[in-house]
Scaffold this motif. Structure first.
Motif, short mmCIF file in Angstrom:
data_model
loop_
_atom_site.label_atom_id
_atom_site.label_comp_id
_atom_site.label_asym_id
_atom_site.label_seq_id
_atom_site.Cartn_x
_atom_site.Cartn_y
_atom_site.Cartn_z
N ASP A 603 0.80 -1.24 0.00
CA ASP A 603 0.00 0.00 0.00
C ASP A 603 0.83 1.28 0.00
O ASP A 603 0.61 2.18 0.81
N VAL A 604 1.79 1.37 -0.91
CA VAL A 604 2.54 2.63 -1.10
C VAL A 604 1.70 3.51 -2.01
O VAL A 604 1.63 3.31 -3.22
N GLU A 605 1.04 4.49 -1.42
CA GLU A 605 0.08 5.30 -2.16
C GLU A 605 0.77 6.31 -3.08
O GLU A 605 1.78 6.91 -2.72
N CYS A 606 0.18 6.51 -4.24
CA CYS A 606 0.62 7.52 -5.21
C CYS A 606 -0.61 8.30 -5.68
O CYS A 606 -1.75 7.91 -5.41
N THR A 607 -0.40 9.38 -6.39
CA THR A 607 -1.53 10.20 -6.81
C THR A 607 -2.38 9.52 -7.87
O THR A 607 -3.55 9.87 -8.04
N ASN A 608 -1.82 8.56 -8.60
CA ASN A 608 -2.60 7.86 -9.63
C ASN A 608 -2.59 6.34 -9.45
O ASN A 608 -2.75 5.60 -10.41
N GLY A 609 -2.39 5.91 -8.20
CA GLY A 609 -2.42 4.47 -7.99
C GLY A 609 -1.77 4.07 -6.68
O GLY A 609 -1.61 4.87 -5.75
N ILE A 610 -1.41 2.80 -6.63
CA ILE A 610 -0.82 2.24 -5.42
C ILE A 610 0.26 1.23 -5.82
O ILE A 610 0.14 0.56 -6.87
N ILE A 611 1.31 1.14 -5.03
CA ILE A 611 2.41 0.21 -5.29
C ILE A 611 2.49 -0.78 -4.13
O ILE A 611 2.40 -0.40 -2.96
N HIS A 612 2.67 -2.05 -4.48
CA HIS A 612 2.99 -3.08 -3.49
C HIS A 612 4.40 -3.58 -3.80
O HIS A 612 4.64 -4.12 -4.89
N VAL A 613 5.32 -3.37 -2.88
CA VAL A 613 6.69 -3.80 -3.10
C VAL A 613 6.81 -5.27 -2.69
O VAL A 613 6.50 -5.63 -1.55
N ILE A 614 7.23 -6.11 -3.64
CA ILE A 614 7.28 -7.56 -3.40
C ILE A 614 8.72 -8.05 -3.43
O ILE A 614 9.61 -7.41 -3.98
N ASP A 615 8.90 -9.23 -2.83
CA ASP A 615 10.26 -9.76 -2.63
C ASP A 615 10.82 -10.49 -3.85
O ASP A 615 12.00 -10.85 -3.85
N TYR A 616 9.99 -10.71 -4.87
CA TYR A 616 10.46 -11.48 -6.03
C TYR A 616 9.57 -11.15 -7.22
O TYR A 616 8.35 -10.97 -7.06
#
Length: 654
Positions: A603-616
Motif C-alpha cells: 500500500d505505497v500510495e501515489c496520486t494515480n495508484g498504489i504500489i505493493h513492493v514484493i520480494d520477487y
C-alpha cells in the motif's frame, strides 16, 4: 621637431597635474554626497561633528549602509560605530577593528564559505568599495554594507555610562541594557553559583549563548544548569554572527573533553527565524546524549570579547517529554501546523503519545503541510488520525539506532498505525549523513534529527507521510528500493504510461533485492532482461505486474477477495493476473503460479495508484525459454551470415 615634442610633454604634464588635483579634491564626503543610494547615512554624517572632523583630517575606514538597509533598521543609528580611524581595504581588514564610538567597541570581521566579508552582521557589498586620499593627504576607504551596524547600548534610565562591556559585564548589567523584555537573572544566578565568571571575561573573540528567564518556566530547570551546561553555551575563539553563520555546521563548545563532548550549530528555519542547537555527542549521567533546540530571541549583540545571542531556553538540558515538546513548539514554533492537526483530530492522538513510556515522533515541519492534496484529507478525521499515527513509533529511535538497523538492509520499523511500517535509509557519515524515511508512499528527508526528550526523540521531516504527492512513475524514480524496476522500465519504454493521472494503477514492484535473487536463480535470464536488445521481453514481464482498473486494490482488499475465491483475477495491460493474498504472522503473502512471494511494503500510495513492493518478480520458466530462444536464434542468424560472407570473399579471391 624637438620643440614640438617638448611642448607636447609639457601639456601632458599639466593635464596630469590637473587630474591629480581633481582626484585629491574628491574625498569620501564628496562620494557620499553624490551617491543617491547612500543619502540617508550622508545626512546623519553631516550632523556629526566628530565624523566630519575625521573625514577632513584623518585616515579612516567608513562602513556605509545603503538606503535599503535603513528601511529595515529600527531605532537610532550610531554614526561613529561605522567609522574606524585607520584605513583598511578588504584584504587588510583584521579579525577585529576598533570603532570611533565612545569606548572604542570593536567591529568583528568574518568570512563565510562563499568568500563574502562581513562586519558584524552586515555584508560588505563586493566591488563597491572605494579608496581615496583626502585633501590632507590621508588615506581613506569606504565599504558599502547591507545592514546598519548596531552597537550594545544602555537604557535611558541607566545610572552610569556603559561602554564596551565584555560578556561578564553584559550579564551583570543586563537589567540596564537595551534588551527589550529579555531578562537574564536566572542564568546570571546560576553562573555566579557555579563560579564561571572567568569564562565570560576571557579576552579574545568568542560566541556566548545566553538563555533568558522565559526559558526557566519549569521550576526544576534552573537547578540543572551546572558548570558543564554553562560551558556548553560558549563557543571559544570563534565569533559567529547569524548572517555569516554556516547552516548547521557544528562548532566545538567549551564543554568538549574526554567524558563529555558538546557541539553547537546555527540554522535558519524557512520562516526566517534563527535557531541554535546543542548536540551532546558523548554524554554522562547528568548530561544525556541528544539534540536540544533553542530559538534566538535577540541576535548579534557585540561585546568587547565577542558576540552574544539571547536564546529562548537553555541548551543541553533534556527535561521535557515528547508531548511537552510538541505543546511548547505548537503555539508559534516550528511544529505549529503539526500540533494544530493533532488537536483538530481530537485528543486521542496526543493522549496516545503521552501514554507511551518510549516514543519517537516524525514531525512534519510547518512547510510540509503546504500541499493542496492534504486539504480534503484533513477534513476526514478518521483518515487523518491514521496518518498522524503513521508518524509515531513505540521506541526510542535516534539516528545511531537507525544506522544499526540499517547495517545490512533498509531499516523497517513498525508504527502505532496497525500494519504500517516506516522504511529508513541513512547515507553518509557524521554531519554529512542524510536520513530519509518512507511511509505510506511518501519519501521524506529528516531536516533535524535526534531532538531529545525524556521519553524519546523527535525528528523533524520535510513531508507529511501518508499523503501522496507524486505519481507511480515519480515514486518509482525516487525510491532507492525500486531502482532496478525503474531502469528496466525506462529502456523498455514501459514507464511512459505511469505518469497518466487519468488511470488508476496497482503495481506489484519487485524490490532490488528481488531482482538480485533472480540473478542467482536464473543468471542468463536476469542478464538479458536488463539488456536493451531484449526490451520487448522486459516490457512484457513488467506489464504482467501492472494492474489497470478504475480503482486501486489495497492488500486488505485483495486478502478479503481471496477469502471467496481460489484466485483473484486482476486486469492487466495485455491479459489478466491471477493471484491470491493471504496473511501470515501479520504480514501479507502473494500466491502466484504456485509460488509464495512476500509483500515487503504494501500500500505505497501515489496520486494515480498504489504500489505493493514484493520480494520477487512474477517470473515464469517460459519467460526464460522465450528470451533464451530468441537470443540463440538471433545469434545463429548472425553467425550464418558471417560464415556466408567469408566463404563468398574466399571464392572471389581464388
Amino acid at each position: 621637431m624637438f620643440a614640438r615634442s617638448g611642448l607636447s610633454a609639457l601639456a601632458a604634464l599639466v593635464l596630469l597635474c590637473c587630474c591629480c588635483s581633481f582626484a585629491a579634491a574628491a574625498d569620501l564626503a564628496d562620494k557620499l554626497r553624490d551617491d543617491s543610494e547612500l543619502s540617508q547615512f550622508y545626512s546623519l554624517l553631516e550632523q556629526n561633528p566628530v565624523a566630519n572632523s575625521t573625514l577632513s583630517l584623518r585616515s579612516c575606514t567608513i562602513f556605509v549602509p545603503t538606503n535599503e538597509a535603513f528601511q529595515r533598521h529600527k531605532g537610532p543609528t550610531h554614526v561613529l560605530y561605522h567609522i574606524t580611524t585607520a584605513a583598511f581595504s578588504k584584504d587588510q581588514l583584521e579579525k577585529a577593528v576598533s570603532s570611533d564610538m565612545d569606548g572604542n567597541p570593536p567591529l568583528y570581521i568574518t568570512k563565510n564559505r562563499n568568500g563574502d566579508i562581513y562586519v558584524n552582521n552586515a555584508r560588505i557589498i563586493p566591488s563597491l568599495s572605494v579608496e581615496l586620499t583626502n585633501r590632507e593627504g590621508k588615506r581613506q576607504v569606504m565599504h558599502i554594507i547591507d545592514e546598519v551596524l548596531e552597537p550594545l547600548t544602555a537604557l535611558p534610565s541607566a545610572k552610569a555610562e556603559i561602554n564596551n562591556l565584555d560578556a561578564l559585564q553584559f550579564i551583570q548589567k543586563a537589567d540596564q541594557l537595551n534588551l527589550g523584555d529579555n531578562k537574564l537573572r536566572t542564568y546570571r544566578s546560576q553562573m555566579t553559583l557555579m563560579k564561571k565568571e572567568t569564562l565570560y571575561q576571557a579576552p579574545g573573540a568568542h560566541t556566548f549563548l545566553l538563555p533568558v528567564d522565559e526559558g526557566f518556566k519549569l521550576s526544576t530547570r534552573s537547578s540543572l544548569v551546572d558548570g558543564k551546561v554553562i560551558d556548553g553555551h560558549v563557543i571559544p575563539n570563534t565569533v559567529i554572527f547569524t548572517a555569516a553563520s554556516q547552516h548547521d555546521e557544528p562548532k566545538t563548545s567549551a564543554a568538549f573533553e574526554d567524558q563529555l563532548k558538546v557541539t553547537v550549530s546555527f540554522f535558519k528555519q524557512k520562516d526566517g527565524k534563527m535557531h541554535v542547537k546543542s548536540n551532546t555527542i558523548i554524554g554522562d549521567a547528568k548530561h544525556p546524549q541528544g539534540v536540544v533546540l533553542a530559538e534566538i530571541v535577540r541576535a548579534n549583540i557585540p561585546v568587547k570579547n565577542g558576540v552574544v545571542h539571547l536564546i529562548h531556553r537553555p541548551l543541553m538540558i533534556i527535561d521535557t517529554t515528547v508531548t511537552q515538546f510538541l505543546q511548547d513548539n505548537g503555539e508559534n514554533g516550528a511544529l505549529r501546523k503539526f500540533y494544530e492537526v493533532i488537536m483538530d483530530a481530537g485528543g486521542a492522538v496526543l493522549e496516545g503519545i503521552n501514554n507511551l513510556s518510549e516514543v519517537t515522533i516524525l514531525a512534519p515541519s510547518n512547510e510540509a503541510w503546504n500541499i493542496s492534496s492534504i486539504d480534503n484529507i484533513i477534513r476526514d478525521r478518521k483518515r487523518m488520525t491514521d496518518i498522524l499515527n503513521m508518524h509515531i513509533i513505540k521506541d526510542r529511535l535516534n539516528v545511531e539506532k537507525i544506522r544499526e538497523k540499517n547495517a545490512n538492509m533498509i531499516a523497517q520499523v513498525p508504527t502505532v498505525n496497525n500494519r504500517t511500517f516506516l522504511y529508513f535509509n541513512v547515507k553518509g557519515e557524521g554531519t554529512d549523513a542524510v536520513v530519509t524515511v518512507e511511509g505510506g508512499g511518501v519519501n521524506a528527508t529528516v531536516l533535524q534529527a535526534d531532538v531529545a526528550q525524556t521519553n524519546g526523540f523527535v525528528h523533524i521531516i520535510d513531508r507529511v507521510l501518508g499523503v501522496p504527492h507524486t505519481t507511480v512513475l515519480g515514486k518509482l524514480e525516487s525510491d532507492p528500493m525500486m531502482s532496478d524496476t525503474y531502469k528496466m522500465g525506462e529502456f523498455s519504454h514501459f514507464n511512459d504510461q505511469l505518469n497518466n493521472t487519468q488511470r488508476r494503477y496497482t503495481f506489484f514492484v519487485p524490490r532490488d533485492k528481488g531482482w538480485q535473487k533472480t540473478e542467482v536463480d536464473y543468471p542468463s535470464a536476469h542478464k538479458k532482461l536488463f539488456m536493451r536488445d531484449f526490451s520487448y521481453h522486459s516490457k512484457n514481464l513488467l506489464e504482467r505486474h501492472l494492474v489497470i482498473a478504475d480503482h486501486v486494490f489495497t492488500m486488505k482488499d485483495l486478502a478479503q477477495m481471496s477469502l471467496t475465491t481460489d484466485n483473484v483475477v486482476l486486469p492487466t495491460f495485455r491479459d489478466s493476473l491471477k493471484v491470491r493474498v493471504e496473511e501470515e504472522a501479520g504480514r501479507y503473502v502473494l500466491l502466484w503460479n504456485y509460488k509464495k512471494i512476500n509483500v515487503y511494503r504494501p500500500d505505497v500510495e501515489c496520486t494515480n495508484g498504489i504500489i505493493h513492493v514484493i520480494d520477487y518478480p512474477l517470473l515464469e520458466e517460459k519467460d526464460i525459454v522465450v528470451s533464451g530462444g530468441s537470443y540463440l536464434q538471433e545469434s545463429s542468424i548472425c553467425i550464418m551470415l558471417a560464415n556466408l560472407i567469408m566463404i563468398t570473399v574466399a571464392k572471389f579471391l581464388n
